[in-house]
Write an enzyme that holds these catalytic residues in place. Structure first.
Site, PDB file in Angstrom:
ATOM      1  N   HIS A 148       0.931  -1.047  -0.183  1.00 15.83           N
ATOM      2  CA  HIS A 148      -0.384  -0.500  -0.207  1.00 15.83           C
ATOM      3  C   HIS A 148       1.154   1.060   0.173  1.00 15.83           C
ATOM      4  O   HIS A 148       0.439   2.042  -0.114  1.00 15.83           O
ATOM      5  CB  HIS A 148      -0.973  -0.091   1.190  1.00 15.83           C
ATOM      6  CG  HIS A 148      -0.131   0.630   2.346  1.00 15.83           C
ATOM      7  ND1 HIS A 148      -0.214  -0.655   3.248  1.00 15.83           N
ATOM      8  CD2 HIS A 148       0.164   1.431   2.840  1.00 15.83           C
ATOM      9  CE1 HIS A 148       0.363  -0.115   4.230  1.00 15.83           C
ATOM     10  NE2 HIS A 148       0.530   1.129   4.241  1.00 15.83           N
ATOM     11  N   ASP A 199      -0.183  -7.516   1.414  1.00 12.88           N
ATOM     12  CA  ASP A 199       0.095  -6.380   1.626  1.00 12.88           C
ATOM     13  C   ASP A 199       1.485  -5.692   2.049  1.00 12.88           C
ATOM     14  O   ASP A 199       2.523  -5.669   2.833  1.00 12.88           O
ATOM     15  CB  ASP A 199      -0.021  -5.308   2.603  1.00 12.88           C
ATOM     16  CG  ASP A 199      -0.146  -3.915   2.909  1.00 12.88           C
ATOM     17  OD1 ASP A 199      -0.195  -3.532   1.621  1.00 12.88           O
ATOM     18  OD2 ASP A 199      -0.283  -3.153   3.532  1.00 12.88           O
ATOM     19  N   SER A 250       4.924   2.481   7.390  1.00 13.70           N
ATOM     20  CA  SER A 250       4.640   1.554   6.616  1.00 13.70           C
ATOM     21  C   SER A 250       5.611   0.953   6.434  1.00 13.70           C
ATOM     22  O   SER A 250       5.702   1.611   5.666  1.00 13.70           O
ATOM     23  CB  SER A 250       3.174   1.674   6.336  1.00 13.70           C
ATOM     24  OG  SER A 250       2.641   1.633   7.028  1.00 13.70           O
TER      25      SER A 250
END
Length: 485
Positions: free
Chosen positions: A124, A154, A228
């Site tokens: 992402h 992911d 992230s």
């Protein structure tokens, strides 16, 4: 009430203010072991910032990847809709609806796993980006390209040409993590650059229902927007997770963060580097949870494993002798607690109360498989159904008329449900008219009278519940345990 953030780099909640700093500090023993500084110094140059840019067509009000894809009905839809419309110049935004196309930038984190220039991050972080750059700890900025992505975990792998010798880190064994063990997160929170935080492993094997392979490490190490894709280290300086999600009502860390364990990451990275894609195994079965009622019906104590609800005729499980009603309780020497554990080649199954070992050569999972539609056949003359009542159900022999009425495939065999009592256990278990009972207590049935006799016999034998194998009109199977009253 806390909200789940979609990612550690993109989080929902009120704007995070500076807050009030605590004047007192924690006692020395609460701040973690002295080794944290040594680990941080050793690995900091292997952690990178990921900078992406996207071309936004403001006139159309959308970019190719500007808005996160949210599940229908998500409570965050309105928040993101307003936020991104304003960002890209939608009606009523400061940019105005007629503003020119422009670029939008975002930042995340990643880490180098090969000194040749191989970087791991979250999918992402780079999804639909027009340009991706890796920023090293010394500020050097280098254009990167995608090696491969895996949306289900992911994860993404990037590569770039290193301008100088690089520091790379290695994966550790996340299976060896202990609750309370110290871990270190390094990333790019709020675009501040390389930031080190520390905490402990709060939980393992967390399933928070974000995907089919959820198995997160939970930590209280501070993880915020921009973290992230960054690494979670153990005190040996090994990567044991990739920071991916947080839960927060404020948009900042409240000590509940999630990382994809290195056991999963290492396998995904190897395949992406080798093939540019994931090649997952396919067993060719449909599985469901073993509830307490189902476990009692199958004489399994305690309730555990993955119940085989159906076997694909063309799948690898079929020739291996795996059948509906089998419960897989062990694979590759490891216990299976629930259906998500069923991923290995060698499986131990319980069939009718006895353990058996089955060896299966897995096929390849194709994500784009589509169900074959049943052919439409001319209607046949109506037949008078033979009915029985049992278990709060009206049951009938499966005639051509009933097949036509409920659009049941010719391949489905058994006894059709024509009605369900509203206050029955069957209604609570969501049985409905048009479904077909294929087996009762793991024995095939072909007429309504057989079901009535078998249910009566189970009651006489003192059984508390009966296990039904039920098919829908397309032939998809599931097991349902009903109480015997």
């Amino acid at each position: 009430m806390a909200a789940i953030c979609l990612s550690a780099s993109l989080c929902v909640g009120p704007a995070l203010g500076l807050g009030t700093l605590l004047a007192t500090s924690a006692p020395a023993q609460a701040r973690g072991p002295d080794g944290i500084a040594d680990v941080a110094e050793k690995v900091i140059d292997a952690v990178v910032n990921i900078s992406t840019s996207q071309n936004i067509d403001a006139k159309l009000g959308e970019g190719r990847g500007a808005t996160p894809q949210l599940p229908p009905g998500s409570p965050f839809e309105e928040f993101f809709d307003d936020f991104f419309k304003n960002r890209r110049g939608g009606p009523g935004s400061p940019r105005g609806g007629d503003s020119q196309p422009h670029k939008t930038n975002s930042l995340g984190s990643g880490f180098i796993v090969d000194a040749s220039g191989i970087v791991v991050t979250n999918n992402h972080v780079i999804a639909d980006a027009d340009e991706i750059n890796v920023i090293l700890n010394d500020g050097s900025k280098i254009k990167a390209e995608i090696v491969g992505i895996d949306k289900k975990t992911d994860l993404a792998v990037l590569k770039f040409k290193p301008p100088k010798p690089l520091v790379a880190v290695k994966f550790g064994d996340s299976d060896k993590l202990r609750l309370g063990e110290w871990v270190i997160a390094i990333g790019n929170p709020f675009s501040l650059g390389g930031t080190v935080t520390a905490g402990i492993v709060s939980a393992r094997n967390r399933d928070i229902a974000t995907g089919p392979y959820d198995n997160f490490i939970q930590t209280d190490a501070a993880i915020n927007r921009g973290n992230s894709g960054g690494p979670l280290f153990n005190l040996d300086g090994e990567v044991i997770g990739v920071n991916t999600l947080i839960i927060s009502p404020t948009g900042g860390s409240i000590g509940i963060g999630f990382a994809v364990p290195s056991r999963i990451v290492a396998g995904v990275v190897d395949q992406l580097r080798q093939f540019g894609e994931l090649r997952r195994g396919w067993l060719g079965v449909r599985i469901q949870q073993v509830t307490d009622e189902i476990a009692e019906s199958l004489n399994i104590k305690p309730a555990r494993g993955a119940l085989i609800a159906g076997v694909d005729d063309k799948g690898p499980a079929k020739p291996a002798g795996i059948e509906p009603g089998d419960v897989v309780v062990k694979f590759d020497g490891k216990e299976i607690k629930d259906p998500k554990d069923l991923q290995r080649v060698v499986a131990v199954v319980i069939r009718k109360g006895e353990e058996q070992t089955k060896r299966v050569t897995l096929g390849r999972l194709e994500d784009n498989d589509k169900p074959v539609q049943a052919a439409v056949k001319p209607s046949e003359p109506a037949e008078k159904p033979v009915t029985q009542k049992a278990l709060g159900l009206d049951l009938a022999n499966l005639s051509k008329d009933l097949r036509s009425r409920y659009k049941i495939k010719d391949s489905v065999k058994g006894v059709v449900i024509t009605s369900v009592e509203g206050n029955s256990d069957a209604a609570e278990k969501r049985l409905s008219a048009g479904e077909v009972i294929v087996e009762v207590a793991q024995e095939a049935v072909s007429n309504a009278a057989d079901i009535k006799k078998r249910v009566d016999q189970l009651k006489k034998d003192g059984k508390k519940s009966v296990l039904l194998l039920v098919a829908n009109s397309e032939g998809e199977l599931r097991f349902v345990a009903l109480a015997l009253q």
